[in-house]
Design an enzyme around this catalytic site. Structure first.
Site, mmCIF file in Angstrom:
data_model
loop_
_atom_site.group_PDB
_atom_site.id
_atom_site.type_symbol
_atom_site.label_atom_id
_atom_site.label_comp_id
_atom_site.label_asym_id
_atom_site.label_seq_id
_atom_site.Cartn_x
_atom_site.Cartn_y
_atom_site.Cartn_z
ATOM 1 N N TRP A 100 39.505 38.772 45.509
ATOM 2 C CA TRP A 100 39.778 37.457 44.931
ATOM 3 C C TRP A 100 41.243 37.065 45.079
ATOM 4 O O TRP A 100 41.566 35.899 45.345
ATOM 5 C CB TRP A 100 39.349 37.385 43.456
ATOM 6 C CG TRP A 100 37.876 37.518 43.286
ATOM 7 C CD1 TRP A 100 37.212 38.545 42.676
ATOM 8 C CD2 TRP A 100 36.848 36.613 43.767
ATOM 9 N NE1 TRP A 100 35.855 38.334 42.745
ATOM 10 C CE2 TRP A 100 35.602 37.166 43.398
ATOM 11 C CE3 TRP A 100 36.876 35.408 44.461
ATOM 12 C CZ2 TRP A 100 34.386 36.541 43.706
ATOM 13 C CZ3 TRP A 100 35.667 34.784 44.769
ATOM 14 C CH2 TRP A 100 34.444 35.353 44.391
ATOM 15 N N ASP A 124 44.780 34.654 37.561
ATOM 16 C CA ASP A 124 43.331 34.502 37.597
ATOM 17 C C ASP A 124 42.783 35.563 36.636
ATOM 18 O O ASP A 124 42.834 36.749 36.911
ATOM 19 C CB ASP A 124 42.833 34.743 39.027
ATOM 20 C CG ASP A 124 41.307 34.701 39.141
ATOM 21 O OD1 ASP A 124 40.633 34.538 38.102
ATOM 22 O OD2 ASP A 124 40.806 34.829 40.272
ATOM 23 N N LYS A 132 31.858 35.020 33.376
ATOM 24 C CA LYS A 132 31.945 36.462 33.134
ATOM 25 C C LYS A 132 32.047 36.762 31.641
ATOM 26 O O LYS A 132 31.209 37.437 31.099
ATOM 27 C CB LYS A 132 33.135 37.068 33.878
ATOM 28 C CG LYS A 132 32.835 37.405 35.336
ATOM 29 C CD LYS A 132 33.309 36.382 36.305
ATOM 30 C CE LYS A 132 32.859 36.681 37.726
ATOM 31 N NZ LYS A 132 33.816 36.207 38.705
HETATM 32 C C1 LIG Z 1 34.147 35.751 39.925
HETATM 33 C C2 LIG Z 1 35.575 35.625 40.243
HETATM 34 C C3 LIG Z 1 36.072 34.532 40.977
HETATM 35 C C4 LIG Z 1 35.175 33.470 41.564
HETATM 36 O O1 LIG Z 1 34.847 32.547 40.630
HETATM 37 P P1 LIG Z 1 34.022 31.215 40.992
HETATM 38 O O2 LIG Z 1 33.904 30.592 39.644
HETATM 39 O O3 LIG Z 1 32.701 31.662 41.563
HETATM 40 O O4 LIG Z 1 34.800 30.423 41.960
HETATM 41 C C5 LIG Z 1 37.430 34.452 41.160
HETATM 42 N N1 LIG Z 1 38.272 35.389 40.684
HETATM 43 C C6 LIG Z 1 37.830 36.454 40.001
HETATM 44 C C7 LIG Z 1 38.798 37.477 39.493
HETATM 45 C C8 LIG Z 1 36.477 36.608 39.749
HETATM 46 O O5 LIG Z 1 36.025 37.671 39.071
#
Ligand SMILES: *Cc1c(COP(=O)(O)O)cnc(C)c1O
Length: 361
Positions: free
Chosen positions: A103, A172, A196
């Site tokens: 990511w 993030d 999540k």
């Molecule tokens: C799941 C995840 C993403 C992707 O998220 P989307 O909402 O599908 O764009 C980005 N960064 C991390 C750390 C993730 O766990």
């Protein structure tokens, strides 16, 4: 109550059972309105109350002061990969990224796509992203520093955040927001897809420190400017109303049923220790991550052969243990222990893993 699977899905992930029950209770007639939240105007006073309650709860839970804005956006964390460099670039100042795999690599690729200078200050690619880099210096010449606080796919997590002085730290936090306490004042911006730890898919939580809004360029499309969502209280256009409502219920559960972030952190620590202590006590399963950087949310484990992994996943599924397959990019197995996963579920997983070794070890 009907039988429920024990889900260790990486995202969308388990939701707290009391939240699902509340949704069911309120689905056809939301608190005497005679309507479902699914049918309500996003300009109604009922929906505005839901949205404001979610914002207030997030501010309380994370101990955000009045310098922060809490926004609800669409497009997932993935849209944030692009919006951040678009909104927060400063003339003549490159972006800094730490590359801790999948990511974070995607995030920095989006910044590069904009044709701006991107400096990868540190990377753990040399050892297959099994650790968090610690030896780097953040010089003041950067627009911002971007990190991924928890690496969902590699199973690593920042335990201490890097000091950045005047360079805004951007994170993030998609897979570990609301899982532990941290000092929000280290950050200029935090973002997380809700699916999540915070709710269903379809809404992204973005937290921005007010001073960063002065960087938003006038020429950006309206819907890609953070200032648009600040000025409209996340109601510039139709928001994902139902997803915001579920986030509000999850935040209420976290505050009132769990008892806040400290309590949640303790529960999460117990869950992670249960599984890691078991992994460390035997040599059938293997966790490749440097112990001090292990994620409390996503626990990676490898079996001795791909054949055994396949059998393991099939038998786990038969036992109602769902979502244990590793990400397609890295293989192996992974148990995601997000907030809604109970200690009992993790104990059931460990018991199943022991039994599998007894039969196949
Ligand atoms: C799941 C995840 C993403 C992707 O998220 P989307 O909402 O599908 O764009 C980005 N960064 C991390 C750390 C993730 O766990």
């Amino acid at each position: 109550m009907e039988h429920r699977a024990l889900t260790f899905n990486p995202g969308p992930a388990a939701l707290p059972l009391p939240v699902l029950e509340r949704i069911r209770e309120e689905l056809l007639n939301y608190r005497g309105t005679g309507m479902s939240v699914l049918e309500m105007s996003h300009r109604s006073k009922e929906f505005e109350a839901i949205l404001n309650d979610a914002v207030m709860r997030i501010k309380r839970i994370l101990k955000l002061d009045e310098t922060f804005h809490v926004l609800f956006l669409q497009g997932g964390a993935s849209l944030q990969f692009a919006m951040i460099p678009m909104n927060f670039a400063q003339e003549g100042k490159p972006f800094a990224y730490i590359d801790t795999g999948y990511w974070s690599s995607k995030a920095l690729k989006e910044a590069k796509n904009l044709g701006k200078e991107v400096c990868v200050l540190a990377s753990s690619s040399d050892r297959e992203y099994t650790y968090i880099p610690k030896d780097f210096v953040v010089e003041p010449r950067f627009s911002y520093l971007h990190i991924t606080s928890n690496n969902t796919i590699r199973g690593t997590q920042w335990k201490n955040f890097p000091p950045t002085q005047e360079v805004p730290l951007i994170a993030d936090m998609s897979s570990d927001i609301f899982s532990r306490t941290f000092n929000p004042h280290l950050f200029g911006c935090i973002y997380a897809g809700a699916q999540k730890n915070a709710g269903p898919a379809g809404v992204t939580i973005v937290i921005i420190r007010d001073d960063l809004l002065s960087r938003v360029p006038a020429h950006l499309p309206t819907i890609l400017k953070y200032s648009t969502f600040v000025e409209s209280n996340s109601l510039y256009n139709t928001p994902p109303c139902f997803a915001v409502y579920v986030v509000d219920l999850v935040m209420e559960w976290l505050e009132e049923t769990i008892g806040g972030l400290e309590k949640m952190e303790t529960i999460n620590r117990t869950k992670a220790e249960l599984l890691y202590n078991y992994l460390d006590s035997q040599d059938f399963y293997r966790n490749p991550v440097v112990p001090e950087d292990r994620s409390s949310m996503n626990v990676i484990f490898l079996l001795p052969t791909p054949e055994l992994e396949k059998t393991f996943l099939q038998e786990a599924q038969k036992e109602g243990l769902i979502g244990l397959k590793g990400h397609r990019a890295v293989g192996g197995c992974r148990a995601s222990l997000y907030n809604a996963v109970t200690i009992e579920a993790v104990q059931a997983l460990v018991d199943f893993m022991k039994e599998f070794v007894r039969k196949n070890g």
